[in-house]
Design a protein around this motif. Structure first.
Motif, PDB file in Angstrom:
ATOM      1  N   SER A   1      27.544  41.579  33.687  1.00 45.16           N
ATOM      2  CA  SER A   1      27.721  42.113  35.037  1.00 45.16           C
ATOM      3  C   SER A   1      27.420  41.029  36.078  1.00 45.16           C
ATOM      4  O   SER A   1      26.736  40.039  35.804  1.00 45.16           O
TER       5      SER A   1
ATOM      6  N   ASP B   1      34.431  41.472  33.015  1.00 40.60           N
ATOM      7  CA  ASP B   1      35.253  42.542  33.565  1.00 40.60           C
ATOM      8  C   ASP B   1      34.575  43.122  34.807  1.00 40.60           C
ATOM      9  O   ASP B   1      33.350  43.060  34.941  1.00 40.60           O
ATOM     10  N   PRO B   2      35.351  43.724  35.700  1.00 42.79           N
ATOM     11  CA  PRO B   2      34.750  44.280  36.925  1.00 42.79           C
ATOM     12  C   PRO B   2      33.632  45.282  36.650  1.00 42.79           C
ATOM     13  O   PRO B   2      32.645  45.315  37.382  1.00 42.79           O
ATOM     14  N   SER B   3      33.766  46.090  35.630  1.00 39.09           N
ATOM     15  CA  SER B   3      32.728  47.087  35.321  1.00 39.09           C
ATOM     16  C   SER B   3      32.445  47.092  33.818  1.00 39.09           C
ATOM     17  O   SER B   3      32.804  48.034  33.106  1.00 39.09           O
TER      18      SER B   3
ATOM     19  N   ASP C   1      27.732  54.607  30.725  1.00 41.82           N
ATOM     20  CA  ASP C   1      27.154  53.996  31.925  1.00 41.82           C
ATOM     21  C   ASP C   1      25.702  54.429  32.061  1.00 41.82           C
ATOM     22  O   ASP C   1      25.332  55.558  31.755  1.00 41.82           O
TER      23      ASP C   1
END
Length: 633
Positions: free
Chosen positions: A340, A359-361, A626
Motif C-alpha cells: 500500500s 495496485d491502487p487498493s 479489507d
C-alpha cells in the motif's frame, strides 16, 4: 441417475464400491455413515457430500467446493445392472438445500459439516482451523509498531551497507519486521532468505537492546538443521559478528522442529503449549513454511503470544504440505499486487529507498509479504536457474530450448524401456562408487550429499522402492555391498518417525558405517556438524534412501540431483491432484545446487509444466478481506 426414493441403501452400496475400486478411503465412507446416522438416516445426498468432503481432506484440500461436483458424474460406478449409468450428483441449489436441512450442516462451526457462503463444504474442524489461522494472521499483519526511524535507518545501513539504486528487497524485509508483527518472506533457492533473516534478527535485537526472546523452527528435523547451519554461518560472518559485539547483543542460532517447540504430550496427540500456556517468545522464525499444513499452523498461532512477531520463510512455488492445505501459497497468492502507499511511505523513511505502491487498493495482508526474486546461487546463464524460471512461468517453449541447449550444469536423458534401466545402472555405479572409499561415517555422509536420486513415485520400477532395489542389485554385482543383508556398510537410511529421545526426526538421513572398533553404526550429522552414532537396532521406523521422493527432498540440497520422471503419466484415482505438476518439477529441479540430470521425455516435461497443483481452501479469500490497518504516521 439415482432417484430420491429408497436411495439411501443404494448410496451406501455405491460408497462401498467406491472404496473397493480405490476411489474412496474406508475412512471417508465411515465418516459419511456416522454423519448420516447423526442426522437421523435416509439422507443419500448427505452421505455423498460427507464422503467427498472427507476424501478432499485426504487429498490435501481444506474444503470441497460443491460446484466442482454438482450435477456431474460421481465415481463412475453404480450399484446393480450390467452397465449402470454413472451416478450424477444433484444440482447445486437442490444439494445446498438438502444439506442445510439435514441438521448436521450449517454456515457456522457449530455443526460437524460447514457450508460457507461460497458453497465450500468443510469438515467442521478444518473450518475452525482456517478461521483461526486467518483471524490471527490478519491481526498480526494489521498491527503497525511504533519505531525509532532514525535509529532503525542507522542500524539498517550498518547491516546492509549504503543504499544503492533500485530496491533491495532483503533490506526491505528486515525493515518490515520493525513495523509489522508478521513478515512473510518468499524466495527461491539462493535468494538469500536465511541471509536476510539473520540480519533481520540482529536488527530487531539491536532496536530492543538484545532483550528479545527468539525462537527458530522448521517443520522437519532436516529443515531445522539446515536453518541452524545457515543462520550460524551468517552470524559468524565478520560484519554481523562485529555488529553484535559492538552492541553487546546476541542472536540465537539453535533451531528445532515445530513439534519439539510446541512440546508433544506423549500418547495424546496434543501439544504442551497452547493459548493457556503460550510460548515464552517475542519472535518466532519458521523456515520451509511451505511444508506446514493448516492444522499445524493453527497450533503454532494458538501457542504464540499475540504481541510476538512471526517471520515465515518459504518458497511459494514449491510443493505444498503433504497434509491438508496450501498455506504458504495462500499467504503469497496476491503478493504481486504490491504494498500500500501508506506502508511504502513508512518503509521509505526507514530504508532510504524509493518504494512504489502496487495496485491502487491491494489487500491489507499484502503489506506483510515480501518477495525475494534475485538468485545469488544460479547465474543468468545457469541451466538450472533458467529451467526453474521457465517452469515457474509455465513456458513450455523456453523449457524445450533450455533442455535442447543443455549446459555444464544441466542434462536431459531421454532413454526409455530397457535402455533406461541400463543407463540408470551405469549412473548408479559411477555416482555411488566413491561413497565406498570413504574413511569414516562423516565422509560417507558427505558423499551422499554430493549425489541423490529423486523420484516422483513411491512404487513401481522407477519409483523409490524399485530404484532402491535396483541400486542394491547393481552395487552387489559390483561387489560393493554383500549379498542378502539389509545391514551393510554404506546403506543410507531415512527416518520416517520422530524419536525425541534419540533426537532423530522424520526426514533425517544417516548412513551405516563401521565405528573405530568395526561395529556397524548409523551415523547422523548434528546441526553443529559433529557426528552422532546410533546402534542400528535402536533406529525408529526408517527406509533405505539411495533414492527418495521429491516430497521427502523438500528442505534438502544436493550437489548433483538425478530427477527420474515416470514414463507414463498418472494420477491419484478419483482425485483432484494429477501426479506430474509444475510445483513438483520445480521442487525437484531446485534441490540441485550444482548439477541436474533429468531422465524424462520432453513431452512429459511439457505435461508437468502445464499443470498446477490445485488445493481448495478459503484462506486466500479470508486474507484478502479489507481490514482496519491504519498506516498513517
Amino acid at each position: 441417475m439415482m432417484g430420491p426414493d429408497g436411495a439411501d441403501r443404494q448410496m451406501a452400496d455405491l460408497l462401498k464400491q467406491a472404496v473397493d475400486s480405490g476411489q474412496l478411503r474406508d475412512l471417508d465412507r465411515h465418516v459419511a455413515l456416522f454423519l448420516e446416522r447423526l442426522a437421523g438416516g435416509d439422507q443419500p445426498w448427505l452421505l455423498l457430500a460427507a464422503a467427498l468432503a472427507s476424501r478432499a481432506v485426504g487429498e490435501g484440500h481444506v474444503c470441497l467446493p460443491l460446484e466442482t461436483v454438482a450435477g456431474r458424474p460421481v465415481f463412475g460406478v453404480a450399484p446393480g445392472g450390467e452397465d449402470p449409468p454413472p451416478l450424477l450428483a444433484p444440482d447445486l441449489d437442490s444439494w445446498r438445500r438438502s444439506l442445510l436441512q439435514s441438521g448436521v450442516v450449517s454456515g457456522d462451526p457449530s455443526t460437524p459439516l460447514v457450508l460457507d457462503r461460497r458453497d465450500r463444504l468443510y469438515l467442521g474442524r478444518y473450518f475452525r482451523y482456517e478461521q483461526a489461522v486467518a483471524r490471527r494472521l490478519l491481526a498480526k499483519s494489521c498491527s503497525l509498531e511504533e519505531v525509532d526511524t532514525a535509529r532503525g535507518a542507522s542500524l539498517l545501513r550498518r547491516l546492509f551497507g549504503p543504499v544503492a539504486d533500485g530496491v533491495d528487497w532483503q533490506r526491505a524485509a528486515a525493515a518490515l519486521a520493525l513495523v509489522k508483527r508478521l513478515v512473510v518472506i518468499s524466495g527461491g533457492p539462493g535468494t538469500g532468505k536465511t541471509h536476510t533473516v539473520a540480519r533481520l534478527l540482529a536488527l530487531l535485537q539491536g532496536m530492543h537492546g538484545g532483550a528479545l526472546r527468539i525462537g527458530l523452527a522448521a517443520p522437519t528435523g532436516k529443515a531445522a538443521a539446515r536453518l541452524q547451519e545457515s543462520i550460524g554461518k551468517v552470524l559468524q560472518s565478520a560484519g554481523i559478528r562485529d555488529f553484535l559485539a559492538d552492541l553487546d547483543i546476541d542472536v540465537p542460532d539453535r533451531a528445532m522442529t515445530l513439534h519439539r517447540l510446541l512440546g508433544v504430550v506423549p500418547g495424546s496427540g496434543r501439544f504442551r503449549h497452547d493459548s493457556s500456556r503460550p510460548l515464552a517468545l517475542d519472535v518466532l522464525v519458521i523456515d520451509e513454511a511451505s511444508m506446514i499444513d493448516l492444522e499445524l499452523m493453527a497450533s503454532v498461532l494458538d501457542a504464540l503470544p499475540d504481541q510476538a512477531r512471526l517471520v515465515l520463510l518459504g518458497d511459494r512455488d514449491q510443493l505444498a504440505s503433504v497434509e491438508a492445505g496450501s498455506l504458504f501459497g495462500d499467504l503469497c497468492s496476491r503478493a504481486d499486487a504490491g504494498w500500500s502507499g501508506g506502508l511504502c511511505q513508512v518503509m521509505g523513511r526507514l530504508t532510504g529507498m524509493a518504494l512504489e505502491p502496487g495496485d491502487p487498493s491491494p489487500p491489507a495482508f499484502n503489506d506483510a509479504v515480501v518477495m525475494l526474486r534475485k538468485s545469488y546461487r544460479f547465474h543468468d546463464d545457469s541451466g538450472i536457474g533458467r529451467l526453474a524460471r521457465a517452469v515457474n512461468r509455465g513456458d513450455g517453449r523456453e523449457l524445450e530450448e533450455i533442455m535442447a541447449s543443455g549446459g555444464t550444469d544441466l542434462t536431459l536423458v531421454s532413454a526409455t524401456g530397457p535402455g533406461q534401466r541400463e543407463w540408470l545402472a551405469r549412473e548408479i555405479v559411477a555416482r555411488y562408487r566413491p561413497l565406498f572409499t570413504a574413511r569414516d561415517g562423516g565422509e560417507a555422509l558427505a558423499a551422499l550429499d554430493r549425489f541423490r536420486i529423486l523420484c516422483v513415485l513411491r512404487q513401481g520400477t522407477f519409483g523409490v522402492a524399485g530404484v532402491n532395489s535396483l541400486v542394491e542389485q547393481v552395487l552387489r554385482r559390483q561387489g560393493l555391498i554383500p549379498p542378502e543383508t539389509r545391514w551393510y556398510r554404506g546403506r543410507p537410511v531415512m527416518i520416517l518417525a520422530n524419536h525425541y529421545g534419540l533426537k532423530l526426526y522424520n526426514g533425517d538421513i544417516g548412513v551405516l558405517w563401521p565405528d573405530g572398533q568395526g561395529q556397524l553404526m548409523a551415523w547422523f550429522l548434528r546441526p553443529d556438524k559433529t557426528l552422532r552414532p546410533v546402534a542400528p537396532a535402536r533406529l525408529p521406523r526408517h527406509e533405505t534412501a539411495w533414492a527418495i521422493t521429491v516430497h521427502k527432498a523438500q528442505g534438502s540440497e544436493f550437489e548433483h540431483v538425478l530427477l527420474l520422471l515416470p514414463g507414463q503419466d498418472g494420477g491419484r484415482g478419483g482425485g483432484y491432484l494429477p501426479l506430474l505438476t509444475r510445483e513438483l518439477l520445480y521442487t525437484g529441479i531446485t534441490r540441485a545446487s550444482g548439477r541436474l540430470t533429468i531422465c524424462s521425455s520432453v513431452q512429459t516435461l511439457h505435461t508437468a509444466v502445464q499443470r498446477r497443483v490445485v488445493r481448495f481452501s478459503g484462506l486466500a479469500d479470508l486474507l484478502a478481506t479489507d481490514s482496519a490497518c491504519n498506516l498513517n504516521q
